[in-house]
Design a protein around this motif. Structure first.
Motif, PDB file in Angstrom:
ATOM      1  N   LEU A 231       1.069  -1.146  -0.138  1.00 36.81           N
ATOM      2  CA  LEU A 231      -0.155  -0.050   0.103  1.00 36.81           C
ATOM      3  C   LEU A 231       0.918   1.326   0.174  1.00 36.81           C
ATOM      4  O   LEU A 231       1.016   2.149  -0.781  1.00 36.81           O
ATOM      5  CB  LEU A 231      -0.626   0.027   1.509  1.00 36.81           C
ATOM      6  N   ARG A 232       2.291   1.425   0.770  1.00 39.87           N
ATOM      7  CA  ARG A 232       2.674   2.344   1.065  1.00 39.87           C
ATOM      8  C   ARG A 232       3.290   2.798  -0.050  1.00 39.87           C
ATOM      9  O   ARG A 232       3.883   3.701  -0.963  1.00 39.87           O
ATOM     10  CB  ARG A 232       3.964   2.663   1.884  1.00 39.87           C
ATOM     11  N   ALA A 233       4.175   1.928  -0.724  1.00 41.92           N
ATOM     12  CA  ALA A 233       4.691   1.529  -2.530  1.00 41.92           C
ATOM     13  C   ALA A 233       3.314   1.886  -3.470  1.00 41.92           C
ATOM     14  O   ALA A 233       3.827   3.306  -4.093  1.00 41.92           O
ATOM     15  CB  ALA A 233       4.886   0.729  -2.484  1.00 41.92           C
ATOM     16  N   SER A 234       2.347   1.237  -3.679  1.00 43.20           N
ATOM     17  CA  SER A 234       1.300   2.360  -4.681  1.00 43.20           C
ATOM     18  C   SER A 234       1.101   3.388  -4.656  1.00 43.20           C
ATOM     19  O   SER A 234       1.745   4.301  -5.184  1.00 43.20           O
ATOM     20  CB  SER A 234       0.270   1.595  -4.605  1.00 43.20           C
ATOM     21  N   GLU A 235       0.670   3.808  -2.626  1.00 38.90           N
ATOM     22  CA  GLU A 235       0.609   5.734  -2.753  1.00 38.90           C
ATOM     23  C   GLU A 235       1.812   6.414  -3.050  1.00 38.90           C
ATOM     24  O   GLU A 235       1.159   7.625  -3.839  1.00 38.90           O
ATOM     25  CB  GLU A 235      -0.060   5.537  -0.904  1.00 38.90           C
ATOM     26  N   TRP A 236       2.912   5.837  -2.640  1.00 38.17           N
ATOM     27  CA  TRP A 236       4.229   6.633  -3.716  1.00 38.17           C
ATOM     28  C   TRP A 236       3.966   6.814  -4.532  1.00 38.17           C
ATOM     29  O   TRP A 236       4.475   7.954  -5.039  1.00 38.17           O
ATOM     30  CB  TRP A 236       5.711   6.061  -2.379  1.00 38.17           C
ATOM     31  N   THR A 237       4.079   6.049  -4.551  1.00 40.64           N
ATOM     32  CA  THR A 237       3.993   5.718  -6.905  1.00 40.64           C
ATOM     33  C   THR A 237       3.029   6.541  -7.414  1.00 40.64           C
ATOM     34  O   THR A 237       3.252   8.121  -8.835  1.00 40.64           O
ATOM     35  CB  THR A 237       3.583   4.156  -7.312  1.00 40.64           C
ATOM     36  N   GLU A 238       1.843   7.469  -7.024  1.00 45.35           N
ATOM     37  CA  GLU A 238       0.918   7.678  -7.172  1.00 45.35           C
ATOM     38  C   GLU A 238       1.098   9.292  -7.264  1.00 45.35           C
ATOM     39  O   GLU A 238       1.791  10.118  -7.893  1.00 45.35           O
ATOM     40  CB  GLU A 238      -0.756   7.041  -6.891  1.00 45.35           C
ATOM     41  N   SER A 239       2.182   9.640  -5.808  1.00 49.23           N
ATOM     42  CA  SER A 239       1.978  10.321  -5.757  1.00 49.23           C
ATOM     43  C   SER A 239       3.707  11.261  -6.703  1.00 49.23           C
ATOM     44  O   SER A 239       3.611  12.647  -7.168  1.00 49.23           O
ATOM     45  CB  SER A 239       3.013  11.199  -3.979  1.00 49.23           C
ATOM     46  N   LEU A 240       4.197   9.932  -6.555  1.00 53.88           N
ATOM     47  CA  LEU A 240       5.127  10.471  -7.431  1.00 53.88           C
ATOM     48  C   LEU A 240       4.832  10.875  -9.688  1.00 53.88           C
ATOM     49  O   LEU A 240       5.613  11.586 -10.005  1.00 53.88           O
ATOM     50  CB  LEU A 240       6.510   9.384  -7.770  1.00 53.88           C
ATOM     51  N   ARG A 241       3.734  10.139  -9.776  1.00 58.00           N
ATOM     52  CA  ARG A 241       3.480   9.743 -10.709  1.00 58.00           C
ATOM     53  C   ARG A 241       2.931  11.327 -10.832  1.00 58.00           C
ATOM     54  O   ARG A 241       3.250  12.144 -12.208  1.00 58.00           O
ATOM     55  CB  ARG A 241       2.113   9.298 -11.039  1.00 58.00           C
ATOM     56  N   ASP A 242       2.269  12.336 -10.410  1.00 59.17           N
ATOM     57  CA  ASP A 242       1.799  13.379  -9.871  1.00 59.17           C
ATOM     58  C   ASP A 242       3.070  14.448 -10.347  1.00 59.17           C
ATOM     59  O   ASP A 242       2.965  15.518 -10.678  1.00 59.17           O
ATOM     60  CB  ASP A 242       1.017  13.939  -8.620  1.00 59.17           C
ATOM     61  N   LEU A 243       4.006  14.272  -9.618  1.00 64.58           N
ATOM     62  CA  LEU A 243       5.258  15.641  -9.002  1.00 64.58           C
ATOM     63  C   LEU A 243       6.371  15.165 -10.437  1.00 64.58           C
ATOM     64  O   LEU A 243       5.998  15.934 -11.193  1.00 64.58           O
ATOM     65  CB  LEU A 243       6.105  14.256  -7.984  1.00 64.58           C
ATOM     66  N   VAL A 244       6.106  14.109 -10.673  1.00 66.05           N
ATOM     67  CA  VAL A 244       6.370  14.311 -12.153  1.00 66.05           C
ATOM     68  C   VAL A 244       5.949  15.287 -13.245  1.00 66.05           C
ATOM     69  O   VAL A 244       6.865  16.294 -14.152  1.00 66.05           O
ATOM     70  CB  VAL A 244       6.912  12.995 -12.565  1.00 66.05           C
ATOM     71  N   VAL A 245       4.692  15.413 -13.332  1.00 67.76           N
ATOM     72  CA  VAL A 245       3.630  15.992 -14.042  1.00 67.76           C
ATOM     73  C   VAL A 245       3.870  17.206 -14.181  1.00 67.76           C
ATOM     74  O   VAL A 245       3.714  18.395 -14.698  1.00 67.76           O
ATOM     75  CB  VAL A 245       2.350  15.342 -13.997  1.00 67.76           C
ATOM     76  N   THR A 246       3.634  18.021 -12.397  1.00 66.83           N
ATOM     77  CA  THR A 246       3.607  18.754 -12.352  1.00 66.83           C
ATOM     78  C   THR A 246       5.199  19.874 -12.728  1.00 66.83           C
ATOM     79  O   THR A 246       5.596  20.664 -12.531  1.00 66.83           O
ATOM     80  CB  THR A 246       4.183  19.076 -10.603  1.00 66.83           C
ATOM     81  N   ILE A 247       6.476  18.719 -12.434  1.00 69.22           N
ATOM     82  CA  ILE A 247       7.545  18.814 -13.008  1.00 69.22           C
ATOM     83  C   ILE A 247       7.525  19.865 -14.088  1.00 69.22           C
ATOM     84  O   ILE A 247       8.337  20.932 -14.497  1.00 69.22           O
ATOM     85  CB  ILE A 247       8.645  18.391 -12.877  1.00 69.22           C
ATOM     86  N   ARG A 248       7.404  18.617 -15.110  1.00 69.96           N
ATOM     87  CA  ARG A 248       7.050  19.078 -17.180  1.00 69.96           C
ATOM     88  C   ARG A 248       6.513  20.572 -16.397  1.00 69.96           C
ATOM     89  O   ARG A 248       7.194  21.009 -17.065  1.00 69.96           O
ATOM     90  CB  ARG A 248       6.795  18.145 -17.346  1.00 69.96           C
ATOM     91  N   GLU A 249       5.545  20.602 -16.027  1.00 70.12           N
ATOM     92  CA  GLU A 249       4.571  22.080 -15.789  1.00 70.12           C
ATOM     93  C   GLU A 249       5.509  23.064 -15.841  1.00 70.12           C
ATOM     94  O   GLU A 249       5.281  24.351 -16.105  1.00 70.12           O
ATOM     95  CB  GLU A 249       3.587  21.286 -15.558  1.00 70.12           C
ATOM     96  N   THR A 250       5.943  22.509 -15.034  1.00 74.16           N
ATOM     97  CA  THR A 250       6.833  23.960 -14.207  1.00 74.16           C
ATOM     98  C   THR A 250       7.507  23.957 -15.063  1.00 74.16           C
ATOM     99  O   THR A 250       8.366  25.380 -15.190  1.00 74.16           O
ATOM    100  CB  THR A 250       7.826  23.430 -13.131  1.00 74.16           C
ATOM    101  N   GLN A 251       8.932  23.294 -16.092  1.00 80.31           N
ATOM    102  CA  GLN A 251       9.750  23.627 -16.838  1.00 80.31           C
ATOM    103  C   GLN A 251       9.422  24.445 -17.705  1.00 80.31           C
ATOM    104  O   GLN A 251       9.807  25.309 -18.065  1.00 80.31           O
ATOM    105  CB  GLN A 251      10.615  21.848 -16.932  1.00 80.31           C
ATOM    106  N   LEU A 252       8.165  23.680 -18.395  1.00 79.05           N
ATOM    107  CA  LEU A 252       7.438  24.738 -19.607  1.00 79.05           C
ATOM    108  C   LEU A 252       7.174  25.814 -19.345  1.00 79.05           C
ATOM    109  O   LEU A 252       7.111  27.273 -19.946  1.00 79.05           O
ATOM    110  CB  LEU A 252       6.272  23.539 -19.919  1.00 79.05           C
ATOM    111  N   ASN A 253       6.788  26.468 -18.002  1.00 75.03           N
ATOM    112  CA  ASN A 253       6.089  27.861 -17.404  1.00 75.03           C
ATOM    113  C   ASN A 253       7.297  28.789 -16.545  1.00 75.03           C
ATOM    114  O   ASN A 253       7.132  29.284 -17.367  1.00 75.03           O
ATOM    115  CB  ASN A 253       5.938  27.721 -15.919  1.00 75.03           C
ATOM    116  N   ILE A 254       8.559  28.083 -17.164  1.00 71.05           N
ATOM    117  CA  ILE A 254       9.873  28.305 -16.628  1.00 71.05           C
ATOM    118  C   ILE A 254      10.659  28.918 -18.108  1.00 71.05           C
ATOM    119  O   ILE A 254      10.819  29.743 -18.390  1.00 71.05           O
ATOM    120  CB  ILE A 254      10.837  27.847 -15.620  1.00 71.05           C
TER     121      ILE A 254
END
Length: 322
Positions: A231-254
């Protein structure tokens, strides 16, 4: 290559014995047998399949690669597929497929490649030999515990690499192509990790079902602990997925902000340069103008250029356009 072990009354009685002796050991109801195959074909599993009554479909799945993580239930046994995982420093993911036949008193593991570290599983069995009285449940717990731990280590490593990528995004000297390449590689690895981690919740749920009679009462807390890790690994994976998307959007904004800054600076300098161009162009007309034919006209135009250009420079500097 075949590896074997037999536990009798919770004690390791023999190991690395010939495959032909499996039936002799299973004749004793107090034994639990483990058999491991590495990269076998279907013919290699015929003997053990006949001995344990393994279903033909399960044997076929065990010899074919790229099965999804699952638990199939047959009349005399259960069939499980799972993956261990290792993440390289460059972000590439290496998966190793494992097929498992689970009977009342035998555990048969089938490794699809040599990358699966079966010695690490054996070490876990050796370190927790006090639980060996639970037989197949004990063997299965050590195997699943190792697999889930590899998932957890991969997710943790992904978290560290994504954190380093965050710092790289805000680095002024970083090349956008490098950031994009690393971001794409991590996102690809994360997708592959999700494919092997998320189904493990259903796998553990199925294994722990009471009607399967695989997990006895003493081993229930240990399987529950493995399930918590899943469960911890699954939840962690989901949060990392959102984080990678956020990083990509942040890079485009920068990138957009940097482009806006460049455009503001170019526009500001163009406005400043336009002042002397306009004045000198005006004074270049072939008609009389104030100061025509006198040195005062030159000094007036020069002063106008310096004053207006300086005024524009100060105004743009104040607004952070330069």
């Amino acid at each position: 290559m075949v590896r074997t072990r037999v536990y009798r009354n919770g004690v390791l009685a023999a190991e690395d014995f010939p495959l032909a002796e499996v039936s002799d050991h299973l004749a004793d109801p107090s034994t639990a047998v483990w058999v491991d195959f590495c990269e076998p074909d279907e013919s290699d599993l015929v003997d053990i399949g006949d001995e344990l009554g393994l279903h033909a479909l399960a044997v076929e799945d065990a010899t074919h690669e790229h099965q999804r993580p699952k638990v199939d239930r047959y009349e005399s046994h259960a069939f499980l597929t799972a993956y261990s995982a290792i993440l390289a420093e460059n972000g590439d993911l290496t998966k190793s497929e494992m097929a498992v036949f689970i009977t009342d008193r035998a555990l048969v593991t089938v490794r699809k490649d040599d990358n699966f570290d079966i010695d690490a599983v054996v070490d876990r069995w050796n370190m927790s030999s006090d639980l060996a009285k639970s037989g197949v449940a004990f063997l299965l717990h050590g195997l699943l515990d190792y697999i889930v731990d590899t998932h957890f280590e991969v997710v943790q490593s992904l978290d560290d690499q994504i954190e380093a990528l965050e710092e790289l995004v805000f680095d002024e000297k970083a090349r956008d192509s490098d950031v994009q390449r690393r971001s794409f590689r991590l996102r690809k690895s994360l997708v592959e990790v999700r494919r092997v981690v998320l189904p493990m919740r259903e796998v553990l749920n199925s294994i722990m079902r009471r009607d399967l009679h695989i997990v006895d009462y003493p081993m229930q807390p240990y399987f529950q602990d493995v399930y918590d890790h899943v469960l911890r690994a699954s939840e962690w994976t989901e949060s990392l997925r959102d984080l990678v998307v956020t990083i990509r959007e942040t890079q485009l904004n920068i990138q957009g902000n940097r482009l806006n800054m460049v455009m503001k600076k170019v526009t500001s300098w163009a406005a400043i340069i336009a002042v002397p161009t306009a004045i000198t162009g005006f004074y270049g007309q072939n008609v009389p103008y104030p100061g025509f034919g006198h040195s005062s006209g030159f000094w007036v135009s020069t002063a106008a250029i310096v004053f207006v250009s300086g005024l524009l420079y100060v105004m743009f500097k104040k607004r952070d356009w330069l």
